[in-house]
Design a protein around this motif. Sequence first.
Motif, short mmCIF file in Angstrom:
data_model
loop_
_atom_site.label_atom_id
_atom_site.label_comp_id
_atom_site.label_asym_id
_atom_site.label_seq_id
_atom_site.Cartn_x
_atom_site.Cartn_y
_atom_site.Cartn_z
N ARG A 1 0.84 -1.19 0.00
CA ARG A 1 0.00 0.00 0.00
C ARG A 1 0.88 1.24 0.00
NH1 ARG A 1 -0.73 1.79 5.57
NH2 ARG A 1 -0.10 0.17 7.06
N ARG A 2 0.36 2.26 -0.67
CA ARG A 2 1.08 3.54 -0.71
C ARG A 2 0.59 4.42 0.44
NH1 ARG A 2 0.78 2.71 -6.47
NH2 ARG A 2 2.88 2.75 -7.38
N ASN A 3 1.29 4.33 1.53
CA ASN A 3 0.91 5.12 2.71
C ASN A 3 1.75 6.39 2.85
OD1 ASN A 3 3.06 3.22 3.19
ND2 ASN A 3 3.02 3.81 5.34
N GLY A 4 2.72 6.58 1.95
CA GLY A 4 3.56 7.76 1.99
C GLY A 4 4.65 7.67 3.05
N SER A 5 5.56 8.63 3.01
CA SER A 5 6.61 8.70 4.03
C SER A 5 6.93 10.15 4.32
CB SER A 5 7.88 7.97 3.57
OG SER A 5 8.58 8.73 2.61
N ILE A 6 7.39 10.38 5.54
CA ILE A 6 7.80 11.71 6.00
C ILE A 6 9.21 11.60 6.56
CG2 ILE A 6 7.37 13.60 7.62
CD1 ILE A 6 4.41 12.80 7.58
N THR A 7 10.08 12.49 6.16
CA THR A 7 11.41 12.59 6.76
C THR A 7 11.52 13.95 7.44
OG1 THR A 7 12.40 11.17 5.09
CG2 THR A 7 13.89 12.57 6.36
N VAL A 8 11.96 13.94 8.70
CA VAL A 8 12.09 15.20 9.44
C VAL A 8 13.55 15.47 9.77
CG1 VAL A 8 9.78 14.99 10.43
CG2 VAL A 8 11.75 14.16 11.72
N ALA A 9 13.88 16.74 9.85
CA ALA A 9 15.21 17.20 10.25
C ALA A 9 15.13 17.84 11.62
CB ALA A 9 15.75 18.20 9.23
N LEU A 10 16.17 17.61 12.41
CA LEU A 10 16.23 18.20 13.75
C LEU A 10 17.36 19.21 13.88
CD1 LEU A 10 15.70 14.97 15.91
CD2 LEU A 10 13.97 16.50 14.92
N THR A 11 18.16 19.39 12.84
CA THR A 11 19.27 20.34 12.84
C THR A 11 19.21 21.17 11.56
OG1 THR A 11 20.82 18.90 11.69
CG2 THR A 11 20.69 18.67 14.10
N GLU A 12 19.96 22.25 11.55
CA GLU A 12 20.01 23.08 10.34
C GLU A 12 20.75 22.35 9.22
OE1 GLU A 12 18.49 25.96 9.54
OE2 GLU A 12 17.44 25.57 11.43
N GLU A 13 21.78 21.58 9.56
CA GLU A 13 22.49 20.84 8.53
C GLU A 13 21.60 19.78 7.89
OE1 GLU A 13 25.15 21.58 7.18
OE2 GLU A 13 26.39 22.69 8.59
N ARG A 14 20.83 19.07 8.74
CA ARG A 14 19.92 18.06 8.17
C ARG A 14 18.82 18.74 7.36
NH1 ARG A 14 20.65 12.52 7.75
NH2 ARG A 14 21.20 12.41 9.95
N ARG A 15 18.40 19.91 7.79
CA ARG A 15 17.42 20.66 7.02
C ARG A 15 17.93 20.90 5.60
NH1 ARG A 15 16.24 25.89 5.47
NH2 ARG A 15 14.00 26.41 5.47
N SER A 16 19.18 21.33 5.49
CA SER A 16 19.77 21.53 4.16
C SER A 16 19.75 20.23 3.36
CB SER A 16 21.21 22.03 4.29
OG SER A 16 21.25 23.33 4.82
N GLU A 17 20.07 19.13 4.02
CA GLU A 17 20.12 17.85 3.32
C GLU A 17 18.75 17.44 2.78
OE1 GLU A 17 20.65 13.17 4.43
OE2 GLU A 17 22.18 14.54 5.19
N ILE A 18 17.71 17.51 3.61
CA ILE A 18 16.42 17.01 3.13
C ILE A 18 15.79 17.96 2.12
CG2 ILE A 18 16.10 15.68 5.25
CD1 ILE A 18 13.84 17.57 6.01
N LEU A 19 16.11 19.26 2.22
CA LEU A 19 15.60 20.18 1.20
C LEU A 19 16.32 19.96 -0.12
CD1 LEU A 19 15.06 23.52 3.17
CD2 LEU A 19 13.39 21.74 2.57
N ARG A 20 17.61 19.65 -0.08
CA ARG A 20 18.32 19.29 -1.31
C ARG A 20 17.77 17.98 -1.88
NH1 ARG A 20 23.20 21.53 -3.00
NH2 ARG A 20 23.88 23.35 -1.80
N SER A 21 17.45 17.04 -1.01
CA SER A 21 16.87 15.78 -1.47
C SER A 21 15.51 16.00 -2.12
CB SER A 21 16.73 14.80 -0.30
OG SER A 21 17.99 14.42 0.19
N ALA A 22 14.73 16.91 -1.55
CA ALA A 22 13.42 17.23 -2.13
C ALA A 22 13.59 17.85 -3.52
CB ALA A 22 12.66 18.18 -1.22
N ALA A 23 14.57 18.73 -3.66
CA ALA A 23 14.84 19.31 -4.98
C ALA A 23 15.27 18.23 -5.96
CB ALA A 23 15.94 20.38 -4.86
N MET A 24 16.12 17.32 -5.51
CA MET A 24 16.56 16.22 -6.35
C MET A 24 15.38 15.35 -6.78
SD MET A 24 19.48 13.39 -5.43
CE MET A 24 18.50 12.56 -4.17
N ALA A 25 14.44 15.10 -5.85
CA ALA A 25 13.26 14.32 -6.17
C ALA A 25 12.47 14.96 -7.30
CB ALA A 25 12.38 14.16 -4.92
N ARG A 26 12.34 16.27 -7.26
CA ARG A 26 11.62 16.96 -8.34
C ARG A 26 12.31 16.76 -9.68
NH1 ARG A 26 10.76 20.67 -3.97
NH2 ARG A 26 12.67 21.84 -4.41
N ALA A 27 13.65 16.79 -9.67
CA ALA A 27 14.40 16.60 -10.91
C ALA A 27 14.23 15.17 -11.43
CB ALA A 27 15.87 16.89 -10.68
#
Length: 851
Positions: free
Chosen positions: A89-115
């Motif tokens: 089943r497609r229940n989706g997934s959420i990834t959360v960041a707890l630091t500013e560095e991880r925030r940069s990482e998951i936002l870059r990953s989100a941009a990569m996903a769009r590409a």
Amino acid sequence: MTKSIPQNARVVIIGGGIAGCSVAYHLAKLGWQDIVLLERKQLTCGTTWHAAGLIAQLRASKNMTRLAKYSQELYGELEAETEIATGFRRNGSITVALTEERRSEILRSAAMARAFGVEVEEISTSELLDRYPYVNAQDVTAAVYLPKDGQGDPGNIALALAKGARQRGAQVFEGVKVTGIAKKNGAVSGVSWQRDSSDEQGHIAADYVVNCAGMWAHQLGKVAGVNVPLHACEHFYMVTDNIAGLPQLPTLRVPDECAYYKEDAGKILLGAFEPTAKPWGMQGILDDFCFDQLPEDIEHFEPILEQAVNRFPELAVTGIHTFFNGPESFTPDDAYHLGEAPELKNFFVCAGFNSIGIQSAGGAGMALAHWMEHGYPPFDVSDVDIRRMQPFMGNKTFLYQRSKETLGLLYADHFPFRQKATARGVRRSPLHEHLKQAGAAFGEVAGWERANWFAEQGQDPTYDYSWKRQNWFENSKREHLAIRNNVGLYDMSSFGKIRVEGPDAEDLLNHMCGGNMSVPVGKIVYTQFLNERGGIEADLTVTRLSETAYLLVTPAATVIRELSWLNKHKAGANVVITDITAGEATLMVMGPNSRELLSKVSNHDWSNENHSFGTMQEIELGMGLARAYRVSYVGELGWELYVSTDMAAHAYETLVEAGADIDLKLCGLHAMDSLRIEKGFRHFGHDITEEDHVVEAGLGFAVSTKKPSFIGRDAVLRRKEEGLSSRMLQFKLKDSEPLLHHNEPVLRDGEIVGYLTSGNYGHTLGGAIGLGYVPCKGETIKDMLASSYQIDVEGTLCDAKVSFQPMYDPKGLRMRGLKEAGKRRTEDNTSHGITDTLKEKSPSSGQLRGL
């Protein structure tokens, strides 16, 4: 009645986990007959049965994402095809960041996903709580939601694949152990087997054998004489009692706490990828291991659980139903193994899935089946191609040490330039201690310790990782500018060096290389190995040493790949192919004052007239001997000096001493990369791969179509006739602050049209530089330049300048030691790398081989 095992098969697949079942299914789907799958105990009994069953789409590269997306789509259809409930089943997934560095990482990953065409949303804290009300979000700095991620029942997915294979004629045997691998004339010829708990044994003659043995794949590989580096580790999760009213939830990943949360039938499964793992099975895995679990270790899991109670407060009042510890296999680089083993023809591997086997196996089975049917994968899979593994990586001590780290790296911060911390120091340049004393900060590629940057006096030569400017940024800038403005020295002894010698050497290399190998002794040819589709299998220089001998120089990480390709295509050629990498050191002297430095240490005539670009000459260096190659991967005047390892230290000391009064700078690999990207030089494995057509990569000038026959010639001529479907462009951010690495989306007139294949900071040009392909079917260069371009960096659109020519020294005058614009010596045999590739160019743009 016991089912009899056939004596002949087209293919024998060893291992009945999800990987083996997927390979059998996809080969049967292609119409293969006489497929035999042998499982030592019962299907799924190794790792598959206890996998968590997370099925995500996004991976670290475009093609790995394509394989993961294929898996998900396949699993969604299997139940209807086989009538076995897969629980998908497609229940989706959420990834959360707890630091500013991880925030940069998951936002870059989100941009990569769009590409990459993966649906993704950046969500606020309130939206996070709407979708996952059980989470403590007080310290969350960012969150991304992938609505089409899913989960499923691993065991039943594997059984559905096995049934699908059987429905198409494949035979599956349980309780049958493979005891031997037969070979003939360098190819696999069959397997020996024995029934479990029985004296019955036999042999199956087979054209192909596939090692899908999971944790046992390393051991089975040794039986076949094949290197399959992986090691089992203990892997932990716990399952709660029922939580009243718990709805279906997305998978929640909290990588900063090494944890993931999966809702399953009213319970929560809490899984962990702890920073320091526990290797298992150092003395081998027992033959009777089947649906077994390992002893509990609450103390090891406790730090994860303590953070989890804070993150998911319901755990504090919920009992534990199951605490599970089971083994999974991990590879030295956290990427699985796929493809034909370089040591043994028709012996394929599909193993080592690093705890992402369920989401990977569908796509991996499809890709391997395509590979076996057509002789090549459906697209570039170099990320997982087993030819990337070095022979020493099968060493048990190395695997034991490295596996402690690789499990945890799955959820560690994936910083750019991050280096492995364990199992280091295996391969060292003969200059290693000299560089260490000079303040080198070492990185590792293919086991080689290489100086990436040099610390200043009193500075600690270690990495302080970040998504912003790291602690070595200014060091690398100084090294970069030294090579641009004065002279720098760096060590590239890790370059792969392959000697091809014999009466047929010229004919063989003319068949395998796009460039013309019928050149005088001392001539250096920049060229590629092409496949029949015009894709780039290798990027290298070939130097003629004598009438019957050539030296091939390749990136450090691809030597096994090149050797495999050479041996695969040499047929009956009368040549000897030898890896001499360890026998010679390579010192690079680069920069406008390189001629001045070299004149201090050698009486050789370094002038353009005597030693032109693209040629090699033997020289005296200090009190020793060397070969001097006039090439450049940095776009400046310079030479590569090849010195036997016994004379390497003397050569280095001589150069450093002579360079003291002209401010010679020791330089590292980070500076070399920033220099090459300013010149638009391609990096093999990023900018150019087996999937990228040599003409669209801007390297058509390195192909001599006047030769009557070579691998890929027809594909090159066809593409030039039909026109390009995409072009590689160079980009420079107009804002000098953001950094580029790779995979950032490229937008043309507001629409995503591609992504950057590589990126770095251009210290001379004053901004971040990237390379990437942009579709151009039916368009002229003028059409493309009329558009506006932006690069998505962490969700922010940054305006970019674009060019078809290198933004630095587009005519290559500095590299060729020429000053007057328009002046060009025919013997320089060079052209710039980014150009109108529909035109023939002379075959060398300098040293473009990768890092």
